[in-house]
Design a protein around this motif. Sequence first.
Motif, PDB file in Angstrom:
ATOM      1  N   ARG A  56       2.856 -17.314   8.114  1.00  0.00           N
ATOM      2  CA  ARG A  56       3.690 -16.215   7.582  1.00  0.00           C
ATOM      3  C   ARG A  56       4.238 -15.351   8.722  1.00  0.00           C
ATOM      4  O   ARG A  56       5.386 -14.908   8.685  1.00  0.00           O
ATOM      5  CB  ARG A  56       2.882 -15.371   6.590  1.00  0.00           C
ATOM      6  CG  ARG A  56       2.704 -16.096   5.255  1.00  0.00           C
ATOM      7  CD  ARG A  56       1.526 -15.555   4.465  1.00  0.00           C
ATOM      8  NE  ARG A  56       1.673 -14.176   4.102  1.00  0.00           N
ATOM      9  CZ  ARG A  56       0.666 -13.412   3.660  1.00  0.00           C
ATOM     10  NH1 ARG A  56      -0.541 -13.941   3.538  1.00  0.00           N
ATOM     11  NH2 ARG A  56       0.858 -12.160   3.338  1.00  0.00           N
ATOM     12  N   ASP A  89       5.077 -20.570   3.662  1.00  0.00           N
ATOM     13  CA  ASP A  89       6.525 -20.765   3.821  1.00  0.00           C
ATOM     14  C   ASP A  89       7.278 -19.788   2.923  1.00  0.00           C
ATOM     15  O   ASP A  89       6.714 -19.265   1.958  1.00  0.00           O
ATOM     16  CB  ASP A  89       6.923 -22.189   3.373  1.00  0.00           C
ATOM     17  CG  ASP A  89       6.525 -23.226   4.400  1.00  0.00           C
ATOM     18  OD1 ASP A  89       6.246 -22.833   5.553  1.00  0.00           O
ATOM     19  OD2 ASP A  89       6.480 -24.421   4.046  1.00  0.00           O
ATOM     20  N   THR A 127       0.843  -1.205   0.000  1.00  0.00           N
ATOM     21  CA  THR A 127       0.000   0.000   0.000  1.00  0.00           C
ATOM     22  C   THR A 127       0.874   1.249   0.000  1.00  0.00           C
ATOM     23  O   THR A 127       0.674   2.180  -0.785  1.00  0.00           O
ATOM     24  CB  THR A 127      -0.898   0.002   1.270  1.00  0.00           C
ATOM     25  OG1 THR A 127      -1.715  -1.165   1.246  1.00  0.00           O
ATOM     26  CG2 THR A 127      -1.751   1.250   1.360  1.00  0.00           C
ATOM     27  N   ARG A 162      14.431 -11.093   3.101  1.00  0.00           N
ATOM     28  CA  ARG A 162      13.548 -11.668   4.108  1.00  0.00           C
ATOM     29  C   ARG A 162      14.277 -12.666   5.002  1.00  0.00           C
ATOM     30  O   ARG A 162      13.666 -13.254   5.872  1.00  0.00           O
ATOM     31  CB  ARG A 162      12.456 -12.425   3.358  1.00  0.00           C
ATOM     32  CG  ARG A 162      11.064 -11.991   3.670  1.00  0.00           C
ATOM     33  CD  ARG A 162      10.179 -12.899   2.851  1.00  0.00           C
ATOM     34  NE  ARG A 162       8.816 -12.697   3.148  1.00  0.00           N
ATOM     35  CZ  ARG A 162       8.017 -11.884   2.473  1.00  0.00           C
ATOM     36  NH1 ARG A 162       8.486 -11.160   1.487  1.00  0.00           N
ATOM     37  NH2 ARG A 162       6.753 -11.807   2.805  1.00  0.00           N
ATOM     38  N   TYR A 189      -7.156  -3.180  -1.737  1.00  0.00           N
ATOM     39  CA  TYR A 189      -8.233  -2.651  -0.887  1.00  0.00           C
ATOM     40  C   TYR A 189      -8.347  -3.494   0.366  1.00  0.00           C
ATOM     41  O   TYR A 189      -7.713  -4.549   0.490  1.00  0.00           O
ATOM     42  CB  TYR A 189      -9.577  -2.706  -1.646  1.00  0.00           C
ATOM     43  CG  TYR A 189      -9.589  -1.863  -2.883  1.00  0.00           C
ATOM     44  CD1 TYR A 189      -9.786  -0.492  -2.812  1.00  0.00           C
ATOM     45  CD2 TYR A 189      -9.398  -2.444  -4.154  1.00  0.00           C
ATOM     46  CE1 TYR A 189      -9.789   0.299  -3.955  1.00  0.00           C
ATOM     47  CE2 TYR A 189      -9.401  -1.665  -5.299  1.00  0.00           C
ATOM     48  CZ  TYR A 189      -9.596  -0.296  -5.192  1.00  0.00           C
ATOM     49  OH  TYR A 189      -9.599   0.473  -6.324  1.00  0.00           O
ATOM     50  N   THR A 245       9.150  -8.879  -4.407  1.00  0.00           N
ATOM     51  CA  THR A 245       9.398 -10.295  -4.732  1.00  0.00           C
ATOM     52  C   THR A 245       8.089 -11.079  -4.687  1.00  0.00           C
ATOM     53  O   THR A 245       7.899 -12.016  -5.452  1.00  0.00           O
ATOM     54  CB  THR A 245      10.453 -10.909  -3.795  1.00  0.00           C
ATOM     55  OG1 THR A 245      10.209 -10.475  -2.461  1.00  0.00           O
ATOM     56  CG2 THR A 245      11.847 -10.539  -4.212  1.00  0.00           C
ATOM     57  N   ARG A 271      -8.103  -8.365   3.013  1.00  0.00           N
ATOM     58  CA  ARG A 271      -7.491  -7.756   1.819  1.00  0.00           C
ATOM     59  C   ARG A 271      -8.122  -8.305   0.543  1.00  0.00           C
ATOM     60  O   ARG A 271      -8.358  -9.504   0.395  1.00  0.00           O
ATOM     61  CB  ARG A 271      -5.996  -8.034   1.786  1.00  0.00           C
ATOM     62  CG  ARG A 271      -5.369  -7.607   0.448  1.00  0.00           C
ATOM     63  CD  ARG A 271      -3.886  -7.636   0.424  1.00  0.00           C
ATOM     64  NE  ARG A 271      -3.311  -8.822   0.994  1.00  0.00           N
ATOM     65  CZ  ARG A 271      -2.035  -8.913   1.358  1.00  0.00           C
ATOM     66  NH1 ARG A 271      -1.230  -7.889   1.213  1.00  0.00           N
ATOM     67  NH2 ARG A 271      -1.579 -10.032   1.863  1.00  0.00           N
TER      68      ARG A 271
HETATM   69  P1  AP5 Z   1      -0.642  -4.482   2.182  1.00  0.00           P
HETATM   70  O1  AP5 Z   1      -0.171  -3.121   1.787  1.00  0.00           O
HETATM   71  O2  AP5 Z   1      -1.100  -5.391   1.095  1.00  0.00           O
HETATM   72  O3  AP5 Z   1       0.449  -5.186   3.131  1.00  0.00           O
HETATM   73  P2  AP5 Z   1       1.866  -5.804   2.800  1.00  0.00           P
HETATM   74  O4  AP5 Z   1       2.802  -5.419   3.906  1.00  0.00           O
HETATM   75  O5  AP5 Z   1       2.296  -5.488   1.401  1.00  0.00           O
HETATM   76  O6  AP5 Z   1       1.473  -7.333   2.983  1.00  0.00           O
HETATM   77  P3  AP5 Z   1       1.844  -8.636   2.162  1.00  0.00           P
HETATM   78  O7  AP5 Z   1       0.924  -9.701   2.692  1.00  0.00           O
HETATM   79  O8  AP5 Z   1       1.838  -8.405   0.690  1.00  0.00           O
HETATM   80  O9  AP5 Z   1       3.268  -8.877   2.672  1.00  0.00           O
HETATM   81  P4  AP5 Z   1       4.025 -10.169   2.658  1.00  0.00           P
HETATM   82  O10 AP5 Z   1       5.389  -9.645   2.960  1.00  0.00           O
HETATM   83  O11 AP5 Z   1       3.513 -11.237   3.541  1.00  0.00           O
HETATM   84  O12 AP5 Z   1       3.736 -10.745   1.196  1.00  0.00           O
HETATM   85  P5  AP5 Z   1       4.608 -10.840  -0.128  1.00  0.00           P
HETATM   86  O13 AP5 Z   1       3.716 -10.604  -1.265  1.00  0.00           O
HETATM   87  O14 AP5 Z   1       5.869 -10.059  -0.010  1.00  0.00           O
HETATM   88  O15 AP5 Z   1      -1.806  -4.302   3.274  1.00  0.00           O
HETATM   89  C1  AP5 Z   1      -2.500  -5.426   3.774  1.00  0.00           C
HETATM   90  C2  AP5 Z   1      -3.982  -5.073   3.971  1.00  0.00           C
HETATM   91  O16 AP5 Z   1      -4.091  -4.067   4.996  1.00  0.00           O
HETATM   92  C3  AP5 Z   1      -4.649  -4.473   2.709  1.00  0.00           C
HETATM   93  O17 AP5 Z   1      -5.959  -4.920   2.632  1.00  0.00           O
HETATM   94  C4  AP5 Z   1      -4.607  -2.948   2.953  1.00  0.00           C
HETATM   95  O18 AP5 Z   1      -5.680  -2.287   2.323  1.00  0.00           O
HETATM   96  C5  AP5 Z   1      -4.713  -2.881   4.471  1.00  0.00           C
HETATM   97  N1  AP5 Z   1      -3.968  -1.746   5.024  1.00  0.00           N
HETATM   98  C6  AP5 Z   1      -2.783  -1.233   4.567  1.00  0.00           C
HETATM   99  N2  AP5 Z   1      -2.405  -0.191   5.347  1.00  0.00           N
HETATM  100  C7  AP5 Z   1      -3.369  -0.071   6.318  1.00  0.00           C
HETATM  101  C8  AP5 Z   1      -3.554   0.821   7.424  1.00  0.00           C
HETATM  102  N3  AP5 Z   1      -2.657   1.780   7.704  1.00  0.00           N
HETATM  103  N4  AP5 Z   1      -4.644   0.648   8.214  1.00  0.00           N
HETATM  104  C9  AP5 Z   1      -5.562  -0.338   7.940  1.00  0.00           C
HETATM  105  N5  AP5 Z   1      -5.446  -1.201   6.897  1.00  0.00           N
HETATM  106  C10 AP5 Z   1      -4.361  -1.066   6.096  1.00  0.00           C
HETATM  107  O19 AP5 Z   1       5.059 -12.388  -0.079  1.00  0.00           O
HETATM  108  C11 AP5 Z   1       4.137 -13.431  -0.240  1.00  0.00           C
HETATM  109  C12 AP5 Z   1       4.865 -14.757  -0.200  1.00  0.00           C
HETATM  110  O20 AP5 Z   1       5.840 -14.823  -1.261  1.00  0.00           O
HETATM  111  C13 AP5 Z   1       5.679 -15.054   1.073  1.00  0.00           C
HETATM  112  O21 AP5 Z   1       4.883 -15.595   2.104  1.00  0.00           O
HETATM  113  C14 AP5 Z   1       6.711 -16.045   0.543  1.00  0.00           C
HETATM  114  O22 AP5 Z   1       6.152 -17.341   0.381  1.00  0.00           O
HETATM  115  C15 AP5 Z   1       7.022 -15.510  -0.846  1.00  0.00           C
HETATM  116  N6  AP5 Z   1       8.130 -14.552  -0.848  1.00  0.00           N
HETATM  117  C16 AP5 Z   1       8.074 -13.242  -1.203  1.00  0.00           C
HETATM  118  N7  AP5 Z   1       9.264 -12.663  -1.072  1.00  0.00           N
HETATM  119  C17 AP5 Z   1      10.116 -13.631  -0.617  1.00  0.00           C
HETATM  120  C18 AP5 Z   1      11.484 -13.629  -0.267  1.00  0.00           C
HETATM  121  N8  AP5 Z   1      12.238 -12.506  -0.327  1.00  0.00           N
HETATM  122  N9  AP5 Z   1      12.031 -14.792   0.169  1.00  0.00           N
HETATM  123  C19 AP5 Z   1      11.287 -15.927   0.258  1.00  0.00           C
HETATM  124  N10 AP5 Z   1       9.986 -15.982  -0.054  1.00  0.00           N
HETATM  125  C20 AP5 Z   1       9.392 -14.839  -0.490  1.00  0.00           C
END
Ligand code: AP5
Length: 208
Positions: free
Chosen positions: A166, A57, A15, A88, A137, A31, A127
């Motif tokens: 997670r 994972d 976001t 990460r 959203y 990523t 989300r």
């Molecule tokens: P949002 O902005 O979507 O949060 P986010 O921090 O981006 O959350 P993610 O779930 O995308 O983070 P993540 O790190 O787990 O996932 P990623 O895609 O990197 O906000 C979340 C919700 O809250 C939304 O609905 C938003 O509207 C709301 N919101 C936002 N701000 C708010 C506020 N201030 N107040 C209220 N509501 C709010 O990774 C996914 C998977 O990919 C991992 O689990 C892993 O399997 C893999 N992966 C990705 N990168 C790696 C890596 N480097 N190494 C190994 N595996 C990896």
Amino acid sequence: MRMILVGPPGAGKGTQAARLLERYGIPHISTGDMLRAAVKEGTELGKQADACMKRGDLVPDEVVIGLVQERIAKPDAQKGFMLDGFPRTLPQAQALQTALDESGVDLDAVVLIEVPDQLIVDRITGRRSDPETGAIYHLKFNPPPADVADRLVQRKDDTEEACVARLEKYHSQTAPIVPFYEKRGVLTRVDGVGTPDEVTARLVDAIG
Ligand code: AP5
């Protein structure tokens, strides 16, 4: 500007990255988004990542490090980038540092968005995202406009069960990168609780 957004799942990294991009004029490198694109395309990498992601994972370090090294070597990332979801693990942080050292550049900021665990499950399970625009959203905190509501999708790893896994991975594998960046003097902590506008204002203050 070379910067990293760190934080637990649902902290608001995606976001906030969308809001900061125009201000800093650098590519957003997520990523999670790259891996989801590979899953959608059905590549070998995507098939391997899909199972890990559904369980909550982490995808193996060597896979993700290779992806990011290739991405930050592209021309649009030469003046800077905003990494989201990488590094990460400590080996990922060390590999990134080696790549930056070899290019003679360094990070300008690593921003940790802090949100307590008890708020995370609500944020994750509510989300929804727009597959056409990529907009994120939340059913309660950031409701979508009526004309897009019908086409919104929920991520496969946004179940309560995967979210708990997670969060556990975040604390055991990702939290150790915080002292790594603290020692290098580039880490700033930002309170991620409040409206998205309030958090953006804190981030802009912190990044400068
Ligand atoms: P949002 O902005 O979507 O949060 P986010 O921090 O981006 O959350 P993610 O779930 O995308 O983070 P993540 O790190 O787990 O996932 P990623 O895609 O990197 O906000 C979340 C919700 O809250 C939304 O609905 C938003 O509207 C709301 N919101 C936002 N701000 C708010 C506020 N201030 N107040 C209220 N509501 C709010 O990774 C996914 C998977 O990919 C991992 O689990 C892993 O399997 C893999 N992966 C990705 N990168 C790696 C890596 N480097 N190494 C190994 N595996 C990896």
